[in-house]
Design a protein around this motif. Structure first.
Motif, PDB file in Angstrom:
ATOM      1  N   GLY A  46      -5.743   2.085  -4.229  1.00 53.68           N
ATOM      2  CA  GLY A  46      -4.401   2.620  -4.097  1.00 53.68           C
ATOM      3  C   GLY A  46      -3.897   3.069  -5.462  1.00 53.68           C
ATOM      4  O   GLY A  46      -4.007   2.325  -6.437  1.00 53.68           O
ATOM      5  N   PRO A  69       0.818  -1.217   0.000  1.00 54.87           N
ATOM      6  CA  PRO A  69       0.000   0.000   0.000  1.00 54.87           C
ATOM      7  C   PRO A  69       0.848   1.263   0.000  1.00 54.87           C
ATOM      8  O   PRO A  69       1.965   1.294   0.515  1.00 54.87           O
ATOM      9  CB  PRO A  69      -0.797  -0.118   1.305  1.00 54.87           C
ATOM     10  N   ALA A  77      -5.991  -3.666  -2.625  1.00 56.50           N
ATOM     11  CA  ALA A  77      -5.935  -2.236  -2.934  1.00 56.50           C
ATOM     12  C   ALA A  77      -7.202  -1.702  -3.584  1.00 56.50           C
ATOM     13  O   ALA A  77      -7.165  -0.649  -4.221  1.00 56.50           O
ATOM     14  CB  ALA A  77      -4.741  -1.954  -3.843  1.00 56.50           C
TER      15      ALA A  77
END
Length: 458
Positions: free
Chosen positions: A429, A234, A410
């Motif tokens: 993300g 991340p 994500a």
């Protein structure tokens, strides 16, 4: 004062600069006829005068050897929490998404009440927006939706305007001691520990029996998710995308086969994500796995805070028609729900927290690509108001959930129903999914394909 529950504290404990643990909502309004910038500035001044109530007037206070508690912030600063932003011309939706991505990536100040409100002026076509961000330690999606609904009215008169933070200054304790929270109460400790042990034993037994003895391949086994671009480490930056579809058409897609609205949403997201990954040069041979939050409150419950668990749902196989994919995912959801049937809440929450903890451990040890992720993405469905809503006489046109991502996963897709539409909020993300809008376009394409191919969809 209000002591946080174990589940509340988990959202604080798992938070990091790369993984902020807040939930948010975007509301887009149309300016009332004859009103403009001066009206919005007056609205901001009015909002700053409205006093906050619990929990919006409370900040965290650590406790030695115990969970944090919420105490009244005697130095509450409305200018810090209630903010006004003007988009530069031309005020496009893309500019709005870029602004929100920056706001959503920022951690909140734990020395203050854990929320922010942003009035965003300057959108094209006489529109403005509210962006409201609250830490997940304060509430889950169901509670947030309830507070958002209570802050709007069904009348366009402009009367009875009440912002989300204007609540009673004193309230009852947070959610009743159920599930893992009951472990905090010494009188309940033995009974809760018993339920935890028996419940986890039941879950394990059901998993082994259904998957290995009965051959139910729709059960999602732990660590059975394929590694994809979503498993990337991340980073703090975020990408956002939004779309929406008629709610009645989505419900009709599943009606002929007995599938639920949730099943249809999962199937569309699955097909779209597979197409997106294929376009990025990835074709997972195994089914993807979604983490699906489940509200533990009984119907008509008034409990607030966090009272939620989650189900790991195996999605469709690589090459399936819309009907086949929907049937497979519907079977997966039924299997997941049957797994949790008659299981004490404490055990279902512990199992869910175990998956989240395993993902956090894998991410913390930088095992992405080595340890299979517990799940690939989060897909959540939060019901909202059925009728048109207003704030201060301004009509709400659209409303999108803006949630958070998890370690080793994500992507979050949360949907929210309002006024006959289902609004999709995609959060990812930025490093893992720099082209998130391409996934939004895939969702739009798959929706049209499902409309054409599923009986009753038209």
């Amino acid at each position: 004062m209000n002591r946080l529950t174990l589940l509340d504290a988990m959202f604080l404990g798992l938070e990091s600069p790369e993984l902020p643990a807040h939930v948010a909502g975007l509301q887009i309004y149309e300016l009332p006829k004859g009103k403009g910038s001066a009206w919005l500035h007056g609205l901001m001044e009015e909002l700053r005068q409205r006093p906050p109530g619990s929990p919006f007037n409370e900040k965290l206070r650590p406790r030695l050897g115990g969970l944090p508690e919420l105490v009244v912030d005697e130095d509450f600063d409305p200018d810090f929490h209630i903010r006004h932003t003007v988009l530069p011309r031309p005020g496009t939706d893309e500019q709005l998404r870029s602004l929100l991505a920056r706001l959503h990536a920022n951690l909140m100040d734990r020395d203050r009440p854990l929320w922010e409100f942003h009035l965003i002026e300057g959108l094209q076509n006489r529109r403005f927006a509210f962006y409201i961000k609250i830490h997940h330690a304060i509430c889950d999606g169901a509670t947030f939706s309830k507070w958002m609904s209570q802050s709007t009215t069904v009348s366009a008169s402009g009367k009875d305007m009440r912002p989300i933070w204007q609540r009673p200054r004193v309230r009852a304790n947070r959610t009743a001691r159920t599930g893992l929270d009951a472990l905090q109460a010494p009188v309940n400790l033995l009974a809760t520990a018993r339920d935890l042990g028996l419940g986890l034993g039941q879950l394990t037994g059901k998993l082994v029996r259904r998957r290995f003895l009965q051959g139910d391949r729709r059960i999602a086994l732990p660590l059975s998710s394929p590694s994809t671009a979503l498993t990337a480490p991340p980073t703090a930056s975020r990408n956002l995308a939004f779309t929406h579809f008629p709610l009645a058409e989505l419900k009709a897609m599943g009606k002929s086969s007995g599938a639920t609205l949730n099943d249809v949403v999962l199937a569309i997201c699955d097909a779209a994500l597979r197409r997106f990954l294929s376009e990025q040069g990835q074709t997972p041979a195994q089914p993807l796995v979604a983490l699906v939050p489940v509200n533990l409150r009984p119907p008509d419950s008034e409990e607030e805070g966090n009272l939620v668990t989650s189900i790991q749902v195996k999605l469709g196989d690589p090459e399936q028609t819309p009907g086949e994919r929907l049937a497979a995912i519907s079977a997966s959801m039924r299997s997941g729900k049957e797994m949790y049937a008659d299981i004490p809440a404490v055990a279902s929450q512990a199992y869910s927290l175990g998956a989240a903890g395993l993902a956090a451990l894998g991410s913390g040890l930088h095992l992405e690509g080595i340890l299979p992720p517990p799940f690939n993405l989060i897909i959540s469905n939060v019901p909202g108001p059925r009728e048109t809503r207003y704030f201060g006489g301004a009509r709400m046109l659209e409303t999108y959930p803006v949630s958070g991502i998890a370690p080793m996963s994500a992507l979050n897709v949360t949907v929210y129903s309002y006024d006959g539409e289902l609004f999709f909020g995609l959060v990812a993300g930025r490093r893992a999914m720099p082209h998130l809008n391409d996934l939004k376009l895939c969702i739009d394409e798959v929706y049209e394909e499902f409309r054409e191919e599923l009986p009753g969809a038209d």
